[in-house]
Structures are given as structure tokens and as C-alpha cells.
Design an enzyme around this catalytic site. Structure first.
Site, PDB file in Angstrom:
ATOM      1  CG  ASN A   1      -0.117   0.213   2.461  1.00 19.07           C
ATOM      2  OD1 ASN A   1       0.539   1.466   3.120  1.00 19.07           O
ATOM      3  ND2 ASN A   1      -0.161  -1.119   3.503  1.00 19.07           N
TER       4      ASN A   1
ATOM      5  CG  ASP B   1      -7.214  -5.260   5.830  1.00 19.10           C
ATOM      6  OD1 ASP B   1      -6.041  -5.154   7.129  1.00 19.10           O
ATOM      7  OD2 ASP B   1      -7.114  -4.196   4.883  1.00 19.10           O
TER       8      ASP B   1
ATOM      9  CE  LYS C   1       8.672 -12.149 -13.811  1.00 22.62           C
ATOM     10  NZ  LYS C   1       9.158 -11.601 -15.041  1.00 22.62           N
TER      11      LYS C   1
ATOM     12  N   PRO D   1      -2.834 -11.884  10.363  1.00 19.80           N
ATOM     13  CG  PRO D   1      -1.194 -12.351  11.844  1.00 19.80           C
ATOM     14  CD  PRO D   1      -2.123 -12.501  10.010  1.00 19.80           C
ATOM     15  CG  ASP D   2      -6.752  -6.684  13.730  1.00 21.72           C
ATOM     16  OD1 ASP D   2      -6.090  -5.806  14.548  1.00 21.72           O
ATOM     17  OD2 ASP D   2      -7.989  -5.743  13.503  1.00 21.72           O
ATOM     18  CB  ILE D   3      -0.647  -6.792  14.334  1.00 20.99           C
ATOM     19  CG1 ILE D   3      -0.059  -7.506  13.135  1.00 20.99           C
ATOM     20  CG2 ILE D   3       0.655  -7.360  15.769  1.00 20.99           C
ATOM     21  CD1 ILE D   3       0.727  -6.856  12.676  1.00 20.99           C
TER      22      ILE D   3
ATOM     23  CG  PHE E   1      -2.787   5.718  13.307  1.00 22.49           C
ATOM     24  CD1 PHE E   1      -1.901   5.388  14.866  1.00 22.49           C
ATOM     25  CD2 PHE E   1      -1.725   6.132  13.103  1.00 22.49           C
ATOM     26  CE1 PHE E   1      -0.721   6.307  15.216  1.00 22.49           C
ATOM     27  CE2 PHE E   1      -0.973   7.636  13.488  1.00 22.49           C
ATOM     28  CZ  PHE E   1      -0.537   7.203  15.000  1.00 22.49           C
TER      29      PHE E   1
ATOM     30  CE  LYS F   1     -11.031   0.567  11.557  1.00 24.28           C
ATOM     31  NZ  LYS F   1     -10.411   1.223  10.176  1.00 24.28           N
TER      32      LYS F   1
ATOM     33  CE  LYS G   1      -8.174  -2.495  13.842  1.00 21.02           C
ATOM     34  NZ  LYS G   1      -7.971  -3.159  13.095  1.00 21.02           N
TER      35      LYS G   1
HETATM   36  O1  C5P Z   1      -8.723  -2.981  10.298  1.00 21.95           O
HETATM   37  P1  C5P Z   1      -7.921  -1.711  10.670  1.00 21.95           P
HETATM   38  O2  C5P Z   1      -6.771  -1.499   9.196  1.00 21.95           O
HETATM   39  O3  C5P Z   1      -8.112  -0.298   9.407  1.00 21.95           O
HETATM   40  O4  C5P Z   1      -6.909  -1.528  11.408  1.00 21.95           O
HETATM   41  C1  C5P Z   1      -6.362  -0.031  11.709  1.00 21.95           C
HETATM   42  C2  C5P Z   1      -5.648  -0.245  12.297  1.00 21.95           C
HETATM   43  O5  C5P Z   1      -4.685  -1.807  13.117  1.00 21.95           O
HETATM   44  C3  C5P Z   1      -3.835  -0.078  12.640  1.00 21.95           C
HETATM   45  O6  C5P Z   1      -3.633   0.977  14.179  1.00 21.95           O
HETATM   46  C4  C5P Z   1      -2.833  -1.119  12.479  1.00 21.95           C
HETATM   47  O7  C5P Z   1      -1.428  -0.808  12.820  1.00 21.95           O
HETATM   48  C5  C5P Z   1      -3.552  -2.008  12.640  1.00 21.95           C
HETATM   49  N1  C5P Z   1      -3.850  -3.045  12.050  1.00 21.95           N
HETATM   50  C6  C5P Z   1      -2.917  -3.810  12.919  1.00 21.95           C
HETATM   51  N2  C5P Z   1      -3.109  -5.108  12.396  1.00 21.95           N
HETATM   52  C7  C5P Z   1      -3.795  -6.042  10.824  1.00 21.95           C
HETATM   53  C8  C5P Z   1      -4.365  -5.036  10.417  1.00 21.95           C
HETATM   54  C9  C5P Z   1      -4.595  -3.771  10.817  1.00 21.95           C
HETATM   55  O8  C5P Z   1      -2.216  -3.932  13.370  1.00 21.95           O
HETATM   56  N3  C5P Z   1      -3.537  -7.073  10.288  1.00 21.95           N
END
Ligand code: C5P
Length: 398
Positions: free
Chosen positions: A208, A276, A286, A303-305, A323, A337, A341
Site C-alpha cells: 500500500n 489485510d 516467478k 492476523p490483526d496485530i 490508527f 474501530k 479492536k
Molecule cells: O482494521 P484496520 O486496518 O483499518 O485497522 C487499522 C489499525 O489496526 C492500525 O492501527 C493498524 O496498525 C492496525 N492493524 C494491525 N494488524 C492488521 C491490520 C491493522 O495491527 N492486520
């Protein structure tokens, strides 16, 4: 400022030693008192006379110099400083430090000191990349030695790459950070930053437009307030700030692992723009245009860290900040959010292309807390970083 600070400056044997003469002056400009030590190899590049004249102090050179031992023993010399700086730190010096050798005045002082040590490596790119130097770097970092640089650029030896000693201004900044006694002194803070790259095949990836500028500015501001900052960064456009422990990762899963390893921390700030999705099985070769149809990429959710750390039990940091980069209806999405979260604050920013925020130097943020949404005026990312760092410092005090 470095008023009243005493810095023991060890000048090693490398062509970059000439920059250390300027370093002495710049540290003095900030109010520091510089006590110079010149290694045998260092003497081949700068003279003891120029070092002592600039430092306005005797230059220490030899472990067995009895006059020095009578005036001040090496133990006392190493401890009377507030900080020990090695610039330039050669591959040989780093090797001896990592091995725990004390076979000259410089390494004996480094073994004997009870003060923080900051090194500015300088060497040829092959030497910097050599497996032995890599091992030494890791070992020294584990021992708590701080690093500033090296930089990437052209070298005196005619080659190009990583290994140039950091510029004097950078070293001064790192010295100030290392000696900072700000309101966050003693606090350990994690910052994630930059994009992640999710491989499709060995040459292509999903990414991104995040530059990492806001995360970097925030980490710099936290370090300037005295925090010990662990900075976990994806492949960003901007380099990590000086004075932080930088951990470089590529993918979301590597970032998650680095975050887990950094715990426990007092606060965790998630400024990274994590992808994501990742490609389920990235190709080892390749992908080719076969003419028999388009490749199909199967995606899996990363994983959503942030959510993982915000919702962990015992080891949850006291303050968890996320953020939210949105292109519309920012407050509503950011507020939702925060709830979803389980973090304490969400810093929302509008990244619609018209704002020029993604990749730009300014930011206009909304800080969503339990108290509601606070709109900050548009300002530089550095200023957003400084203000957020102060807010974080207040929150950790309360
Ligand atoms: O769900 P979204 O990507 O909009 O959330 C943004 C926040 O979640 C940011 O703080 C980003 O660093 C964190 N994040 C994360 N791991 C992910 C996706 C987002 O830590 N896989």
C-alpha cells in the site's frame, strides 16, 4: 541540550575518524564536555594533537600509560562519563566488543563502564554485510549497545553500499536521545510503522502507499521524551529515526512476531498500514504469462496485530493506540474501530487522495478516546508526532 554531560568519545581507526573531530565541536556546542580516547589505529587517521586541541582535554591513548593511571585509572575514566560513544566503530572494534576482549585502552574502558554505550559503525559494505559482522551486530544489540547508522552511500574505498558512518548531526541527535531524561525515561514503548509487503511470487507483492513518515515521526518524538522505543517497521520510504531499536520486517506475520517479541511494553502504538490479506501460497517461482488463462490468487486474512495486543489479558500494555486511515465518514468509522479492536485510542486520518496525506508531510488527525472525538488542525507529521508523544506521556503518568 547536553549541558553538564560528560561524553567519553572513543575514536577508532577508520577514514571516518575525520568526522569525529567535527563531532567533538558539535557536542561541545550543545554544552557537552568531551573526553577523547584515540585508539592506535585511530592515530593513523587523526593526530592526538588535533583531537586534544579540539576537545581542550588530554587525549587518552594507552592502557599502560602510568601517568594516566596515576591521575585517573581506567575504571574511573570509564565511569566518570555519562555516555560512552565509539565513532568510528570499525569491524575490528565491534568484533572485539562482541567477544568481550579488553586488549587495549578503548576495549578495556568499554568492558569496565557501567554507562550506556553508543556506537557509530563505519566500514566497507562487504565488511558490514559479512556474516561475522552480522553476528557481532546482533550480539552487541542484545548486550544493550546503541547504534547510530551506518548510512548507505559512496565510500572512501570507491564502493557503494551500507557502511558509511552516520553524519555528525545524526550522531549528536542519537547522543541527545541516549542521555534524555524526559518524562518518558524508564518507559518502554512499541511503535509499528510503514506498510507490509505480502509476496505473490519472488518479485511481486501486495503493498500500500504508506510511507512510514507518521510512525517514524512519532517514534522520534517518543525517544526525544526519553522513552526506550522498539520500532517495528515494514519496508517504509523513510528510514527509522536515530535512537530507537529498529526491527525491520516485510510481512504482517513477521510484524506480528516482532511485536510479540517486543512485549512487555508500557504502551503500544500501531501506526503501521498492515496489509489485510496475504496470498495463501506465494509461488516459489516467478509467475509466467502462459497464454492459458489468468493466475488466480487465493487470499487469506492476516492476523490483526493491534486487536491481538489490545485484547490480550495479563500482558496487555497500559495504553494501546491504533490508527485508522479512512477516506470517508472518519469519526464514525474510527469510533467503531476503537470499540471493535479493544484499544484505548484511535488516531484517525483522512487519506483521500485529495488530502495529499498519504505520502505527504502533513496530517490532519482526529483522536478518538473514551471522551469522544477531538479534531486536531492540519499540521506537519512531525508536529502530530510531538503532540501525540506528549499525550502518551500524560496518559502513562496518570
Ligand atoms: O482494521 P484496520 O486496518 O483499518 O485497522 C487499522 C489499525 O489496526 C492500525 O492501527 C493498524 O496498525 C492496525 N492493524 C494491525 N494488524 C492488521 C491490520 C491493522 O495491527 N492486520
Amino acid at each position: 541540550m547536553l549541558a553538564q554531560k560528560r561524553i567519553l568519545l572513543i575514536i577508532g581507526g577508520g577514514i571516518a575518524a575525520y568526522k569525529s573531530l567535527d563531532l567533538i565541536r558539535r557536542l561541545q556546542d550543545r554544552g557537552a564536555h568531551v573526553v577523547p580516547v584515540l585508539t592506535r589505529a585511530g592515530e593513523q587517521f587523526v593526530t592526538p594533537l588535533s583531537v586534544s586541541a579540539l576537545a581542550a582535554h588530554k587525549v587518552y591513548r594507552d592502557l599502560f600509560d602510568l601517568t594516566d593511571e596515576a591521575e585517573m585509572g581506567h575504571i574511573q575514566l570509564s565511569r566518570s562519563a555519562d555516555l560512552v560513544v565509539v565513532a568510528p566503530a570499525t569491524a575490528d572494534m565491534m568484533g572485539r566488543m562482541a567477544a568481550g576482549l579488553a586488549n587495549d585502552l578503548a576495549t578495556t574502558l568499554l568492558m569496565a563502564t557501567d554507562k550506556p554505550v553508543l556506537i557509530a559503525p563505519a566500514m566497507n559494505v562487504r565488511m558490514w554485510e559479512h556474516p561475522a559482522t552480522r553476528r557481532n551486530r546482533e550480539r552487541l544489540a542484545q548486550d544493550g549497545i546503541g547504534f547510530v547508522g551506518p548510512e548507505t552511500g559512496s565510500m572512501a574505498c570507491g564502493e557503494y553500499g551500507a557502511g558509511r558512518m552516520a553524519e555528525v548531526a545524526q550522531i549528536v541527535e542519537a547522543v541527545e536521545t541516549a542521555l534524555s531524561t524526559g518524562p518518558l525515561a524508564g518507559r518502554r514503548i512499541l511503535v509499528t510503522s510503514g506498510p507490509t509487503h505480502e509476496p505473490i511470487d519472488p518479485v511481486r507483492y501486495i503493498a500500500n502507499r504508506s510511507s512510514g513518515a507518521q510512525g517514524s515521526a512519532l517514534a522520534r518524538a517518543l525517544a526525544a521524551l526519553g522513552a526506550e522505543v522498539v520500532f517495528v517497521t515494514g519496508p517504509a520510504d523513510v528510514p527509522p529515526p536515530e535512537g530507537v531499536q529498529a526491527v525491520r520486517v516485510e510481512t504482517a506475520r513477521e510484524m506480528e512476531q516482532a511485536v510479540q517479541q517486543a512485549l512487555p511494553v508500557d504502551a503500544a502504538i500501531f501506526a503501521a498500514a498492515v496489509a489485510d490479506w496475504r496470498v495463501v501460497s506465494a509461488s516459489e517461482q516467478k509467475l509466467k504469462k502462459t497464454g492459458t488463462g489468468l493466475p488466480v490468487l487465493e487470499l487469506a486474512e492476516n492476523p490483526d496485530i493491534l486487536a491481538g495486543v489490545a485484547q490480550m489479558g495479563e500482558r496487555r500494555p497500559r495504553l494501546v493506540v491504533g490508527f485508522a486511515a479512512e477516506t470517508d465518514d472518519m469519526v464514525r468509522y474510527a469510533t467503531a474501530k476503537r470499540e471493535r479492536k479493544g484499544c484505548d485510542w484511535i488516531v484517525g486520518n483522512d487519506v483521500s487522495p485529495a488530502t495529499g496525506i498519504m505520502g505527504g508531510s502533513e496530517n490532519a488527525v482526529v483522536v478518538v478516546t473514551t471522551e469522544g472525538a477531538e479534531h486536531w488542525p492540519r499540521m506537519s507529521k512531525d508536529e502530530v508526532g510531538r503532540r501525540l508523544a506528549l499525550r502518551i506521556s500524560d496518559a502513562l503518568r496518570g
